[in-house]
Design a protein around this motif. Sequence first.
Motif, PDB file in Angstrom:
ATOM      1  N   PRO A 103      42.206  30.181  46.450  1.00 38.75           N
ATOM      2  CA  PRO A 103      41.934  31.222  45.447  1.00 38.75           C
ATOM      3  C   PRO A 103      40.513  31.767  45.510  1.00 38.75           C
ATOM      4  O   PRO A 103      40.258  32.901  45.140  1.00 38.75           O
ATOM      5  N   GLY A 104      39.559  30.986  45.980  1.00 42.90           N
ATOM      6  CA  GLY A 104      38.184  31.462  46.028  1.00 42.90           C
ATOM      7  C   GLY A 104      37.910  32.424  47.167  1.00 42.90           C
ATOM      8  O   GLY A 104      36.798  32.971  47.250  1.00 42.90           O
ATOM      9  N   PRO A 108      39.148  39.885  43.490  1.00 45.25           N
ATOM     10  CA  PRO A 108      39.951  40.909  42.793  1.00 45.25           C
ATOM     11  C   PRO A 108      39.109  41.961  42.101  1.00 45.25           C
ATOM     12  O   PRO A 108      39.581  43.061  41.812  1.00 45.25           O
ATOM     13  N   GLU A 109      37.824  41.666  41.787  1.00 37.98           N
ATOM     14  CA  GLU A 109      36.993  42.653  41.118  1.00 37.98           C
ATOM     15  C   GLU A 109      36.659  43.841  42.021  1.00 37.98           C
ATOM     16  O   GLU A 109      36.295  44.915  41.535  1.00 37.98           O
ATOM     17  N   HIS A 114      40.763  50.682  44.315  1.00 37.59           N
ATOM     18  CA  HIS A 114      42.021  50.863  45.028  1.00 37.59           C
ATOM     19  C   HIS A 114      43.218  50.877  44.078  1.00 37.59           C
ATOM     20  O   HIS A 114      44.279  51.381  44.432  1.00 37.59           O
ATOM     21  N   VAL A 115      43.032  50.312  42.878  1.00 40.07           N
ATOM     22  CA  VAL A 115      44.143  50.233  41.925  1.00 40.07           C
ATOM     23  C   VAL A 115      44.045  51.346  40.894  1.00 40.07           C
ATOM     24  O   VAL A 115      45.050  52.009  40.573  1.00 40.07           O
TER      25      VAL A 115
END
Length: 256
Positions: A103-104, A108-109, A114-115
């Motif tokens: 996960p590291g 996601p930030e 892009h979102v």
Amino acid sequence: MAEEVWVGAWRPHRPRGPIMALYSSPGPKYLIPPTTGFVKHTPTKLRAPAYSFRGAPMLLAENCSPGPRYNVNPKILRTGKDLGPAFSILGRYHTKTMMTPGPGDYFPEKSAKHVFDSAPSHSISARTKTFRVDSTPGPAAYMLPVVTGPHTVGKVSQPSFSIKGRSKLGSFSDDLHKTPGPAAYRQTDVQVTKFKAPQYTMAARVEPPGDKTLKPGPGAHSPEKVTMTKPCAPIVTFGIKHSDYMTPLVVDVDVD
């Protein structure tokens, strides 16, 4: 009874084989094709259709079928196996998976642009090292086509007229002295269109053929030096006219 005389050892006897001279017909020399049957039928006659009866086929010596020698599975039909659903237990599959990211390893930030919708952003970067000189063409490298005149591109041009200078040929200022005069034309020979008169020529003096090389004269020869027919060349000396020891010849003798 007179005695018969034969030549040699020959005596009358029956011929050993047939002699063609004894037969008036050709006999067995010619073979006339038959008018019956199918094989070798005469070509001058019509041949009726012929039929033949085939014999019974030969029985095989032994049976070629496999017979009961094969053990066929009763669950196998011509459409496949006739079985219900069956399950089996197998071991765990061994996958060749290496180290997977955790996960590291994700950010996601950084995926917001892009979102979600975002305003355009610009950045200033340093000059690239590969292209030190900008090779793309500038605005002055392009030339738009003209929109006026007879050479327009993609548009209809109106009729155009041009003013030409005065021609020097045939004008009032043309120098007529440059035209050819009567002496500039060559007179045609009369013999070209009419009968040709006889012509005579005077040739040089004709010399007979001969040798034109230089020949020796009388003074070029020296006969006194010739020694081929004589032992030596003529030699002239000075001496007395009469010898003292030679008796003179007396022809007339007077006797008193």
